[in-house]
Motif scaffolding. Structure first.
Motif, PDB file in Angstrom:
ATOM      1  N   CYS A 173       0.826  -1.208   0.000  1.00 35.96           N
ATOM      2  CA  CYS A 173       0.000   0.000   0.000  1.00 35.96           C
ATOM      3  C   CYS A 173       0.859   1.256   0.000  1.00 35.96           C
ATOM      4  CB  CYS A 173      -0.939  -0.013   1.191  1.00 35.96           C
ATOM      5  SG  CYS A 173      -2.177  -1.330   1.142  1.00 35.96           S
ATOM      6  N   ASP A 174       1.951   1.220   0.757  1.00 27.04           N
ATOM      7  CA  ASP A 174       2.826   2.386   0.801  1.00 27.04           C
ATOM      8  C   ASP A 174       3.428   2.673  -0.566  1.00 27.04           C
ATOM      9  OD1 ASP A 174       2.308   2.787   3.423  1.00 27.04           O
ATOM     10  OD2 ASP A 174       4.137   1.865   4.182  1.00 27.04           O
ATOM     11  N   ALA A 175       3.763   1.610  -1.312  1.00 25.75           N
ATOM     12  CA  ALA A 175       4.325   1.808  -2.646  1.00 25.75           C
ATOM     13  C   ALA A 175       3.319   2.507  -3.563  1.00 25.75           C
ATOM     14  CB  ALA A 175       4.751   0.475  -3.237  1.00 25.75           C
ATOM     15  N   PHE A 176       2.062   2.077  -3.531  1.00 23.59           N
ATOM     16  CA  PHE A 176       1.039   2.714  -4.356  1.00 23.59           C
ATOM     17  C   PHE A 176       0.767   4.145  -3.888  1.00 23.59           C
ATOM     18  CE2 PHE A 176      -0.332  -1.791  -5.177  1.00 23.59           C
ATOM     19  CZ  PHE A 176       0.029  -1.790  -6.518  1.00 23.59           C
ATOM     20  N   THR A 177       0.730   4.328  -2.584  1.00 17.29           N
ATOM     21  CA  THR A 177       0.500   5.671  -2.042  1.00 17.29           C
ATOM     22  C   THR A 177       1.598   6.618  -2.508  1.00 17.29           C
ATOM     23  OG1 THR A 177      -0.557   4.712  -0.095  1.00 17.29           O
ATOM     24  CG2 THR A 177       0.167   6.972   0.086  1.00 17.29           C
ATOM     25  N   ASN A 178       2.850   6.183  -2.413  1.00 17.09           N
ATOM     26  CA  ASN A 178       3.974   7.022  -2.836  1.00 17.09           C
ATOM     27  C   ASN A 178       3.902   7.343  -4.323  1.00 17.09           C
ATOM     28  OD1 ASN A 178       4.951   6.946  -0.256  1.00 17.09           O
ATOM     29  ND2 ASN A 178       6.571   5.479  -0.667  1.00 17.09           N
ATOM     30  N   ALA A 179       3.619   6.319  -5.132  1.00 13.17           N
ATOM     31  CA  ALA A 179       3.586   6.525  -6.583  1.00 13.17           C
ATOM     32  C   ALA A 179       2.520   7.533  -6.971  1.00 13.17           C
ATOM     33  CB  ALA A 179       3.340   5.188  -7.282  1.00 13.17           C
ATOM     34  N   ILE A 180       1.348   7.434  -6.350  1.00 11.10           N
ATOM     35  CA  ILE A 180       0.265   8.386  -6.646  1.00 11.10           C
ATOM     36  C   ILE A 180       0.664   9.791  -6.230  1.00 11.10           C
ATOM     37  CG2 ILE A 180      -2.070   9.044  -5.974  1.00 11.10           C
ATOM     38  CD1 ILE A 180      -2.720   6.034  -5.802  1.00 11.10           C
ATOM     39  N   GLN A 181       1.236   9.905  -5.013  1.00 13.27           N
ATOM     40  CA  GLN A 181       1.539  11.233  -4.510  1.00 13.27           C
ATOM     41  C   GLN A 181       2.662  11.904  -5.295  1.00 13.27           C
ATOM     42  OE1 GLN A 181      -0.356  12.702  -2.074  1.00 13.27           O
ATOM     43  NE2 GLN A 181       0.721  14.458  -2.937  1.00 13.27           N
ATOM     44  N   ILE A 182       3.639  11.137  -5.737  1.00 12.47           N
ATOM     45  CA  ILE A 182       4.734  11.717  -6.504  1.00 12.47           C
ATOM     46  C   ILE A 182       4.209  12.314  -7.814  1.00 12.47           C
ATOM     47  CG2 ILE A 182       6.757  11.113  -7.886  1.00 12.47           C
ATOM     48  CD1 ILE A 182       7.416  11.607  -5.012  1.00 12.47           C
ATOM     49  N   GLU A 183       3.289  11.621  -8.481  1.00  9.07           N
ATOM     50  CA  GLU A 183       2.712  12.154  -9.712  1.00  9.07           C
ATOM     51  C   GLU A 183       1.946  13.444  -9.440  1.00  9.07           C
ATOM     52  OE1 GLU A 183       3.812  11.099 -12.244  1.00  9.07           O
ATOM     53  OE2 GLU A 183       4.111   8.936 -12.217  1.00  9.07           O
ATOM     54  N   LEU A 184       1.259  13.513  -8.328  1.00  6.87           N
ATOM     55  CA  LEU A 184       0.564  14.750  -7.972  1.00  6.87           C
ATOM     56  C   LEU A 184       1.565  15.864  -7.710  1.00  6.87           C
ATOM     57  CD1 LEU A 184      -2.224  13.399  -5.577  1.00  6.87           C
ATOM     58  CD2 LEU A 184      -2.483  14.124  -7.951  1.00  6.87           C
ATOM     59  N   ASP A 185       2.671  15.533  -7.033  1.00  8.87           N
ATOM     60  CA  ASP A 185       3.690  16.556  -6.755  1.00  8.87           C
ATOM     61  C   ASP A 185       4.314  17.071  -8.047  1.00  8.87           C
ATOM     62  OD1 ASP A 185       3.186  16.216  -4.111  1.00  8.87           O
ATOM     63  OD2 ASP A 185       4.925  14.949  -3.712  1.00  8.87           O
ATOM     64  N   LEU A 186       4.422  16.203  -9.029  1.00  9.34           N
ATOM     65  CA  LEU A 186       4.995  16.597 -10.305  1.00  9.34           C
ATOM     66  C   LEU A 186       3.972  17.295 -11.201  1.00  9.34           C
ATOM     67  CD1 LEU A 186       7.120  13.411 -11.034  1.00  9.34           C
ATOM     68  CD2 LEU A 186       8.008  15.696 -10.563  1.00  9.34           C
ATOM     69  N   GLY A 187       2.751  17.442 -10.707  1.00  8.23           N
ATOM     70  CA  GLY A 187       1.719  18.106 -11.494  1.00  8.23           C
ATOM     71  C   GLY A 187       1.189  17.259 -12.610  1.00  8.23           C
ATOM     72  N   LYS A 188       1.182  15.947 -12.470  1.00  2.65           N
ATOM     73  CA  LYS A 188       0.699  15.041 -13.512  1.00  2.65           C
ATOM     74  C   LYS A 188      -0.362  14.113 -12.934  1.00  2.65           C
ATOM     75  CE  LYS A 188       5.240  15.047 -15.747  1.00  2.65           C
ATOM     76  NZ  LYS A 188       6.410  14.222 -16.184  1.00  2.65           N
ATOM     77  N   PRO A 189      -1.503  14.689 -12.525  1.00  3.45           N
ATOM     78  CA  PRO A 189      -2.539  13.826 -11.921  1.00  3.45           C
ATOM     79  C   PRO A 189      -3.104  12.803 -12.880  1.00  3.45           C
ATOM     80  CG  PRO A 189      -3.385  16.042 -12.333  1.00  3.45           C
ATOM     81  CD  PRO A 189      -1.915  16.100 -12.593  1.00  3.45           C
ATOM     82  N   GLU A 190      -3.042  13.088 -14.176  1.00  3.95           N
ATOM     83  CA  GLU A 190      -3.596  12.132 -15.132  1.00  3.95           C
ATOM     84  C   GLU A 190      -2.868  10.797 -15.110  1.00  3.95           C
ATOM     85  OE1 GLU A 190      -0.374  14.552 -16.986  1.00  3.95           O
ATOM     86  OE2 GLU A 190      -2.206  15.006 -15.849  1.00  3.95           O
ATOM     87  N   LEU A 191      -1.571  10.803 -14.695  1.00  2.00           N
ATOM     88  CA  LEU A 191      -0.813   9.562 -14.632  1.00  2.00           C
ATOM     89  C   LEU A 191      -1.203   8.692 -13.441  1.00  2.00           C
ATOM     90  CD1 LEU A 191       2.780  10.804 -15.598  1.00  2.00           C
ATOM     91  CD2 LEU A 191       1.021   9.805 -17.070  1.00  2.00           C
ATOM     92  N   THR A 192      -1.892   9.274 -12.501  1.00  2.00           N
ATOM     93  CA  THR A 192      -2.277   8.492 -11.314  1.00  2.00           C
ATOM     94  C   THR A 192      -3.353   7.477 -11.637  1.00  2.00           C
ATOM     95  OG1 THR A 192      -3.954  10.126 -10.658  1.00  2.00           O
ATOM     96  CG2 THR A 192      -1.712  10.423  -9.799  1.00  2.00           C
TER      97      THR A 192
END
Length: 1795
Positions: A1445-1464
């Motif tokens: 779960c932590d891996a998925f949480t991190n991956a989603i949040q990193i894309e949001l930080d990079l301004g790419k919510p569509e990749l989530t």
């Protein structure tokens, strides 16, 4: 702890909302620690009996009954069976087993061959092992046992028999018979000796000391003789071969085999390669021919087959299967063969079994052995480390024939046994290897613990020397006495062994015995511990002692040197502070010639060491100087054990009889005293040890008649004494009861004046005769008090023989010794022996010593007093003539030694006496309990015990409770009860208070042999921590390791849960290592109770009284156990949650509203939030505008509880299809457009059974596991399990990281790393295992340093871990071809594939840490690489659900930080697929990670403007956060979810979410909940046009918020900006001004992270500025303000533009405000276009709220302004229809003209 470092402007991301998983734990539970000890609850360490008034004291002694007296508690029945007989047989030689008559009159003569073996290197080995401390003695014994066992096995395999053990030496025997030639027997012994030298001639130990053996062989006529009588039998073997073997061994060198000339004379020289020495001894090199072969020319074939045959493991008799102890007739052939094979090495054991001579063999055993065997306990558990005193006795007999020598030895042995037995000692062995006889005596063995072994040993030594020296045939007696800790246990081979003691003090006693002939010598420890007057000790000159480098001070002891002499004049120290007592005695004595007197005897009552003996000596001096006859007798334990001994010795002194008595001197003096002879004198024969002839009538009388006659005759003798006689009897409590009747007769004789003393606390029960002493009116009692402080300095000067002592010393003596002279003397002697005191002679110049603050007593007090007052003038003259004028002073050189603890009683000894009174089973149970800790659970105890029987254990527990050693761990502390220690016998009433059990469990006495409930107590504790320490120190190292290992296995294999999660009673204790200098002891000094009974028998008041049950690290420890996305917790620096420290106490429940929970379970959580309510809680009770009086006025409880969906935990979490949500009442109009594949796009989870019943408000599973792993670390350390220690250290560190205790984790991880680095080879750890451990340790160290905000250190360790895991942190090129890599892994060898899978699985945690680290370091590129790597691995390798779960949480949040919510979206799809494939249900401890993932999904869907799906994720996240009581997370979710629900026109659900804040406000300690409630309420008014609270009520709360001080949170920001905007809309500038400054302070806030919450607040601020701008646009007087405001508004909108494009759900709002700004700027065309764009975007994403706001901006509705001016808006409950049809008409539009 926040993972981010301080910086001027934070990145616009929301990683901290996910990472800050501290919020994922509720703050209702904390472990608190205090420095008091739970084990001390009922008693203190020095709770000893105190002196009081005489009446109270007599009642106390008379009515107290020994708790040890209940013999019905004995759980083991003495019964001799075959197993016991076989075990007994291993402890004696074959000669005993083959004896026909077991008595001293039956010596056996035979021809035999002796082999004397002496192990060399033992002394060096002892010195090496002694350097290891207490553990060294055990290691020495193991090494010696291994070596000696191998030697013994070879001897028995060659038909020999080990006759005697003597430390590191032994004597073996081969007997010859009529069928055997002696040369053949000698040849067998030679062959055996050569095999020993060939295979074991040099044995290298683990400390690199080589053990070698010297072997001497003799042959000839031998005499084997049993000695002793009754149960005190032993045996000796004597003859010329014994002396010759000893002589040969003395000239033998290590590795040699020597034959005596006599033995060589029986051999054929051609058969051996030999060398004949000058002294006639022959050294055998090898065997050339076998003399037993018929072919004398056949060469000897060598020892190869023999050596291979003997190398097999030892098999202990104790370990034989039970069926092998049955009768051979009942065994199968296979079992019989197995049995005979095991016992074939020593077949004589089978003969003993057949003859059933076990009861005869018992006569040769010492009592501790018998007690253990009778209790059916293995002899291994007799092994202990004990504090003992050793007597080594050497008797030098005269030269005489062997039969006479046997008689001398027998008499000496019997006398020694009698004296030793009466002194409570044990005769261990008698050795006759040369012309001297050696006897080893031990004081302090199990069951024979004396109050002062050292004192008893010295007095016993004196009596032995005096009695044995008087025997005919004994030339001299030398005795060495030492005191210290030794290893007590059996040594040798399992089939032939002996009980012995091993330690440095045993060797030292032997060296004293040999070095100081015809003396009693002792070491300094014996001198100090004896607590006897120094008058009887004489310091001896230093001499060289073999094997002892620093023997310390050596003293000669004798009871004959009692009087100090000065100039050959006997003297006595002046008496201090006893004038009144002396006056009373003198007045009584001066009337001795009168025919009457006021009383018959004087009794002095005092505590031990209070100076009563010196007072008695002064009274005797006074009587002697008055020319009165004086009889002085000090009674000891020998007198109490020997009937009439005291009376006999008193009569000897009255009659002036000197020992030894010549002829019938005593009888003649008695007849002369009576002036006639009478036949009745024979009745006194046994009373006063006389030898009058018996007349014929004696045998016809019964015992009572004889006793009456004896008393009648004795009274005549007493009355016949012609002159006054003063009888002084010291320590009357040691008088035997039989002597009292005659002593009381003495009282009636007017010429006999008796002075008695009694020491308090010296006995457990009061005999009738002693009670008579207390109540008799004819005996006057004087209770002696302690010395007053003014007499301390004079006494110290007397003891040190100086004129002045320093004040520091006096103060220490005053504080520590309580005015007790004996204790003062012991303390001074101890200080002087340790070199802490120095004596100096000063020549009149005292100015140099002013700094010492010397105390000078009156010189008259220090002046020597002659024992005979007639010598006083001469003594004074000699002192004057020899005076030098110097002043003798004492100074303290080591002042820290003044802090040494001193106790009135020897606590350890008294506890040992208590322990020794237990049966072996009870002792074993107690020892195992001491290993577990101060607090222990019965379940754990019974699992550690061997062959546990519940009833037997219950009886043992009952006995331990009754003896006040154990008590119930759940019993509340009673403040009003009498404090007693385990050492003081209490009255029945006080004792009964402790014999209770407060544990809750079903109990039926009838089903449990009517045993009391406390016998089955579930949670027990030691009443006194010293008792536990003493029990623990009894265990040798191997048993400690064994029990620690069993505890490790139990705790490791039994998963523990707290009671609220379905667990049972579980107590985990910190083992009080007892070494204060270890780090472990600093952290684990007392007991830890982690769980109570699930039904909770404790009330709140009781909990407040519970003593400390927790002791942890000195650092502050917060147990707001929070999990992060990488299993890391972090703490906000500004958090206002209370912190628990080590001084807090676990005694109350979590802070909660008692009324609210009145119907809840009465269970009292053992963990609480804090012991007091913090300042916020106090504030809420003050008179102010509160939530309660603002909110609950118009809202019913039914209305508040309408948010039922959030309490449907399992249904919400497991909801899969849209239909599942609709079944829960969660309906969105978008759901009808979802196709049939909606199930594949939704999370599918399965919770484990019982998870939904977990009460996280009370759950303490995390805290429980932390403490369990603390204990596992301790027990693994003590057990030497380094592989498990590393494993436990890593798991413990991870748990602490989860609990936000990184400061604890770092040193533990460093310790684990150090073990791996320093140990090249660790059992059960392969090279790959080491690699895995290093990877885990480095990853955890990175996490710990990350939590501590030490980012560079964290980066170093993450790079080390990446190197271990072969991870490239900078690029993804090596995992781009996933298929190729996966196939490559599959093609590997299974072992390598398994290793690679383990490595990859472990690396996921490392990658999760790396993602957070690099994100914190603003290296988003690397952070994305690590997140993608983790995402790749979790799809292909098994890992924990938390890491997944932590891996998925991190991956989603990193894309949001990079301004790419569509990749989530793709990441979510992978997560959904992966979680569907998990077969294992979700456990309760994994909910935190699941909740974080739902929260990340909610953020991602919100950013992608997937509102209906976002609502479902938000509902999941909020439900989980509420379930696990993560209140801060709930506060983070509610504002965003509230907005999203309004966007979907789901007003009722939005209100339900808002009402959750009401529930949170009841348990949350801050204003956040209330503030958010009002902030969202004003948002509803501003955006929606309807209300849940009126603007006036919201304003009142906002005014209060301003009065509270500076803004501190997002909730207050939203509230202030909202209410400011509200008043601006109404054009009430004065009210708006009240909030304007704080609102504008948020403008351009650099801490905004781009989340929806902060964006809405920022856009509200921009709206307020535009509203203010609209009010001033036509006011030319405010042109400057207008320009500034326009600039601020434009800047704010520009700043937010990028963030709103990332979080698409809020983009329409930004467009609306941008259009209004353009409109106010006069750019109407662009504004109109922007309004249209806003409307389109809102419709595109189905954001109904923003769509309606855009429509309102294009309309001319005045409804909102009219409602605001009226002061009330439409209630939300009636606005539902308007929302669905014409919502925009309720909304507000910015205008440029005044309203």
């Amino acid at each position: 702890m926040n993972f981010r470092r301080p910086r001027t402007r934070s990145r616009r991301n929301s990683l901290n909302f996910i990472v800050n998983s501290e919020k994922w734990r509720s703050h209702g539970r904390r472990i608190s620690r205090r420095n008091t000890d739970f084990a001390d609850e009922g008693s203190s360490d020095d709770d000893l009996a105190q002196a009081g008034e005489l009446q109270d004291w007599v009642e106390e002694f008379y009515f107290r009954k020994s708790v040890c007296a209940d013999k019905s508690d004995q759980d083991i029945e003495v019964k001799l069976n075959q197993r016991q007989t076989l075990i007994l047989s291993t402890l004696v030689p074959d000669e005993i087993l083959l004896m026909d008559k077991f008595d001293a009159a039956s010596p056996k003569r035979f021809v035999g061959v002796l082999l004397m073996a002496d192990v060399s290197g033992y002394t060096a080995l002892s010195e090496k092992y002694n350097a290891y401390g207490k553990g060294g003695t055990y290691r020495l014994t193991v090494t010696l046992n291994t070596y000696l066992g191998s030697l013994i096995e070879i001897i028995y395999s060659h038909g020999g028999d080990v006759i005697k053990f003597a430390g590191d030496a032994f004597l073996a025997l081969w007997k010859t018979d009529k069928k055997t030639f002696i040369n053949h027997t000698i040849h067998t012994a030679i062959a055996c000796a050569l095999i020993i030298q060939h295979s074991l001639g040099s044995y290298e130990t683990d400390v690199k000391v080589n053990l070698k053996v010297k072997l001497a062989i003799s042959a000839g006529n031998l005499l084997f003789a049993p000695i002793g009588t009754g149960i005190d039998m032993n045996y000796v073997i004597i003859g010329l071969p014994v002396l010759e073997a000893k002589a040969a061994e003395s000239v033998c060198t290590s590795g040699e085999v020597k034959l005596t000339p006599t033995a060589w004379g029986h051999c054929y020289s051609r058969n051996y390669d030999h060398v004949i020495g000058n002294d006639g001894h022959v050294t055998i090199k090898a065997i050339l021919y076998d003399s037993r072969e018929k072919d004398v020319t056949k060469p000897f074939l060598g020892f190869g087959p023999m050596i291979r045959q003997i190398k097999k493991p030892f098999i202990s008799i104790d370990d034989l299967p039970d069926y092998l102890y049955t009768s051979p007739d009942e065994l199968s052939s296979a079992d019989l063969a197995k049995r005979n094979d095991i016992l074939s090495l020593r077949e004589s054991i089978l003969i003993a079994e057949e003859r059933k001579i076990g009861s005869e063999i018992r006569k040769f055993m010492i009592r501790p052995i018998l007690t253990q065997i009778d209790a059916h306990q293995p002899l291994e558990y007799l092994t202990e480390m004990r504090q003992v005193s050793i007597l080594f006795i050497t008797l030098k007999p005269i030269e005489c024939p062997f039969p006479q020598l046997i008689a001398i030895i027998n008499n000496s042995y019997q006398i020694t046994c009698e004296i030793v037995y009466k002194s409570m000692g044990c005769v261990n062995k008698i050795i006759l290897f040369d012309k001297d006889v050696m006897i080893l005596v031990i004081f302090g063995l199990r069951g024979f613990k004396h109050e002062s072994e050292a004192q008893a040993a010295l007095k016993c030594a004196y009596n032995i020397k005096k009695s044995v020296s008087a025997l005919d045939g004994v030339l001299e007696v030398s005795i060495g006495v030492t005191t210290g800790q030794v290893y007590c246990g059996v040594v040798g081979h399992p089939l032939r062994r002996e009980f012995t003691v091993i330690g440095a003090i045993v060797n030292k006693a032997a060296r004293f015995m040999c070095g100081f002939r015809n003396k009693i010598t002792c070491d300094e420890a014996t001198f100090v511990k004896s607590k006897m007057s120094s008058n009887g000790f004489t310091l001896q000159p230093s001499i060289a002692l073999k094997g002892i480098i620093k023997p310390g001070k050596i003293y000669e002891y004798t009871e004959e040197i009692r009087v100090k002499e000065l100039f050959d004049i006997p003297m006595i120290p002046p008496l201090l502070n006893r004038v009144d007592e002396m006056d009373y005695f003198e007045n009584w004595i001066k009337d001795c010639q009168l025919p009457f007197r006021d009383f018959d005897a004087l009794l002095l009552i005092a505590e031990a060491r209070l100076g009563k003996t010196r007072l008695l000596q002064w009274m005797a001096r006074y009587a002697r100087n008055k020319q009165l006859k004086v009889c002085y007798l000090t009674l000891t334990s020998i007198h109490s054990a020997t009937q009439y001994l005291a009376m006999s010795q008193i009569m000897d002194q009255i009659l002036d009889i000197q020992q030894p008595v010549k002829g019938f001197e005593k009888e003649e003096k008695i007849v002369n005293l009576l002036k006639s002879y009478t036949d009745d004198l024979c009745y006194l024969n046994n009373i006063i040890k006389v030898r009058f002839a018996y007349h014929e009538g004696v045998s016809l009388q019964n015992d009572q008649a004889q006793d009456d006659k004896a008393k009648e005759v004795f009274k005549k003798i007493m009355v016949s004494i012609p002159e006054p006689c003063i009888v002084f009897i010291d320590d009357l409590q040691n008088l035997d009861s039989s002597s009292w009747d005659y002593l009381s007769i003495m009282f009636s004789a007017l010429n006999i004046f008796t002075v008695l003393t009694v020491t308090r606390g010296k006995f457990h029960t009061v005999n009738n005769w002693l009670y008579h002493v207390f109540i008799s009116s004819n005996i006057r009692k004087i209770v002696l008090g302690p010395l007053s402080s003014s007499w301390i300095a004079p006494l110290a000067c007397q003891i040190l023989d100086v004129d002045a002592v320093p004040n520091d010393l006096c103060n220490a003596l005053r504080i520590k010794c309580n005015g007790m002279p004996g204790l003062i003397e012991s303390f001074i002697v101890n200080l002087f022996s340790s070199g802490s005191l120095e004596l100096k002679n000063v020549c009149n110049n005292l100015d140099d010593w002013d700094s010492e603050d010397l105390q000078y007593p009156d010189s008259s007090i220090l002046h020597p007093i002659a024992l005979n007052q007639n010598d006083q003038p001469l003594l004074d003259q000699l002192i004057q003539e020899n005076s030098s004028g110097d002043i003798k002073i004492c100074i303290v050189t080591k002042k820290e030694e003044l802090k040494t603890d001193v106790n009135v009683q020897n606590i350890d000894v008294l506890i040992m006496m208590q322990i020794d009174s237990l049966t072996p089973y009870q002792q074993l149970l107690l020892k195992i309990a001491s290993v577990i800790g101060n607090v222990l659970s019965r379940d754990l105890l019974e699992n550690i015990m061997y062959e546990n029987d519940p009833i037997t254990t219950a009886k043992a527990v009952k006995r331990l409770f009754s003896m006040r050693i154990l008590s119930c761990g759940n019993s509340k502390y009673r403040y009003n009860r009498m404090k007693t220690s385990t050492l003081t016998i209490a009255s029945d009433s006080s004792l009964q208070n402790d014999l209770t059990c407060d544990c809750s469990f079903e109990y039926d006495p009838e089903l449990n042999e009517n045993l009391p409930k406390y016998a089955f107590c579930k949670v027990m504790k030691f009443k006194n921590k010293i008792s536990r320490r003493t029990c623990y120190e009894l265990l040798p190292l191997n048993q400690k390791k064994e029990f620690h290992t069993r505890i490790v296995n139990y705790l490791e294999n039994h998963q523990q849960k707290c009671p609220d999660c379905g667990g049972t009673v579980m107590i985990v204790e910190s083992s009080v290592s007892f070494h204060s200098d270890t780090r472990y002891n600093e952290r684990y000094r007392s007991s830890v109770e982690l769980q109570r009974l699930e039904d909770g028998s404790m009330s709140d008041d009781d909990e407040d009284e519970i003593k400390d049950v927790q002791c942890f690290n000195k650092n502050s420890i917060s147990l707001d156990v929070l999990r992060t996305k990488s299993n890391i917790s972090q703490r906000d620096i500004t958090t206002d949650e209370p912190k628990a420290t080590t001084s807090d106490i676990i005694s109350n429940r979590s802070i909660r509203n008692d009324n609210q929970h009145s119907n809840s379970s009465q269970y009292a959580s053992i963990l609480k939030t804090n012991k007091s309510i913090d300042e916020n809680e106090k504030r809420r009770s003050t008179k102010r505008v509160t939530l309660s009086n603002l909110i609950f006025r118009d809202v019913s409880v039914d209305t508040m509880q309408s948010y039922a969906v959030f309490d449907m935990f399992r249904s919400v979490v497991e909801a899969n299809k849209v239909s599942d949500w609709q079944g829960l009442g969660v309906i969105d109009d978008e759901d009808k457009n979802i196709d049939g594949n909606d199930e594949k796009r939704s999370f599918k989870l399965k919770l484990d059974k019982g998870v939904s019943k977990t009460d996280f408000h009370k759950c303490t599973c995390m805290e429980l596991n932390i403490v369990i792993y603390e204990q596992l670390i301790h027990h693994a350390t003590e057990a030497g399990l380094k592989d498990k220690l590393i494993k436990f250290l890593t798991k413990y560190s991870r748990l602490n990281i989860l609990s936000n205790n990184s400061e604890i984790s770092i040193p533990q991880l460093e310790k684990a790393e150090q073990i791996l680095m320093s140990e090249k080879c660790i059992d059960n750890v392969s090279e790959f295992g080491r690699k895995l451990f290093f990877g885990k340790i480095y990853s955890l160290q990175a996490a710990a340093y990350l939590m501590s905000n030490k980012l560079m250190a964290s980066k170093v360790y993450i790079e080390k871990a990446a190197k271990i895991y072969n991870i490239n942190l900078t690029k993804l090129s090596d995992i781009t071809d996933f298929r190729h890599v996966y196939n490559y892994i599959k093609s590997k060898h299974p072992k390598h594939r398994s290793h690679d899978a383990s490595l990859k699985s472990d690396s996921i945690f490392c990658l999760n840490i790396a993602t957070i680290l690099f994100s914190t370091l603003e290296d988003l590129k690397t952070a994305r690489v690590t997140a993608m790597r983790a995402l790749f691995l979790v799809q292909r390798f098994h890992c924990s659900t938390i890491d997944l779960c932590d891996a998925f949480t991190n991956a989603i949040q990193i894309e949001l930080d990079l301004g790419k919510p569509e990749l989530t979206e793709n990441t979510e799809r992978i997560a959904i697929t992966t979680l569907r494939n998990i077969s294992k249900p979700i456990q309760s401890h994994e909910l935190f990670a699941i909740g974080k993932m739902f929260l990340a999904s909610f953020r991602a869907r919100t950013a992608r403007a997937k509102l209906a799906a976002a609502v479902r994720s938000g509902f999941r996240a909020l439900t989980v956060s509420r379930f696990v009581h993560a209140d801060k997370i709930s506060l983070d979710i509610i504002p965003d979810l509230f907005y999203i629900l309004l966007c979907r026109k789901r007003v009722n659900e939005a209100i339900d979410v808002l009402k959750l804040l009401l529930d949170l406000s009841q348990t949350h300690n801050s204003l956040d909940c209330e503030t958010w409630y009002y902030a969202l309420a004003i948002d509803m008014i501003l955006d929606c046009g309807f209300q849940i609270e009126s603007p006036q009520e919201i304003n009142r709360f906002a005014e209060y918020a301003l009065n509270m001080g500076k803004s501190a949170g997002e909730s207050r920001r939203r509230l202030v900006v909202g209410i400011w905007t509200f008043w601006l809309r109404l054009d009430l500038e004065r009210k708006a001004k009240r909030f304007e400054n704080e609102a504008l302070n948020w403008c351009g806030n650099e801490k905004d992270d781009g989340s929806l919450t902060t964006l809405i607040s920022s856009l509200r601020l921009a709206e307020g500025m535009l509203e203010s701008l609209a009010r001033k646009v036509d006011d030319l007087k405010k042109v400057v303000d207008l320009m500034e405001l326009r600039s601020l508004a434009d800047k704010e909108l520009m700043r937010l533009e990028g963030d709103t494009k990332v979080v698409k759900v809020i983009e329409p709002r930004w467009l609306l405000l941008k259009a209004n700004s353009l409109n106010l700027s006069g750019r109407h065309n662009v504004a109109a276009s922007t309004f249209t764009q806003c409307l389109e975007e809102a419709r595109k994403i189905n954001n109904r709220l923003e769509e309606s706001l855009a429509q309102a901006a294009l309309s001319n509705s005045k409804f909102w302004i009219q409602s605001a001016k009226a002061g009330t808006f439409m209630e939300w409950m009636t606005a539902g229809e308007s929302v669905q049809s014409f919502w925009h008409q309720l909304m507000y539009k910015i205008n440029t003209t005044h309203q």
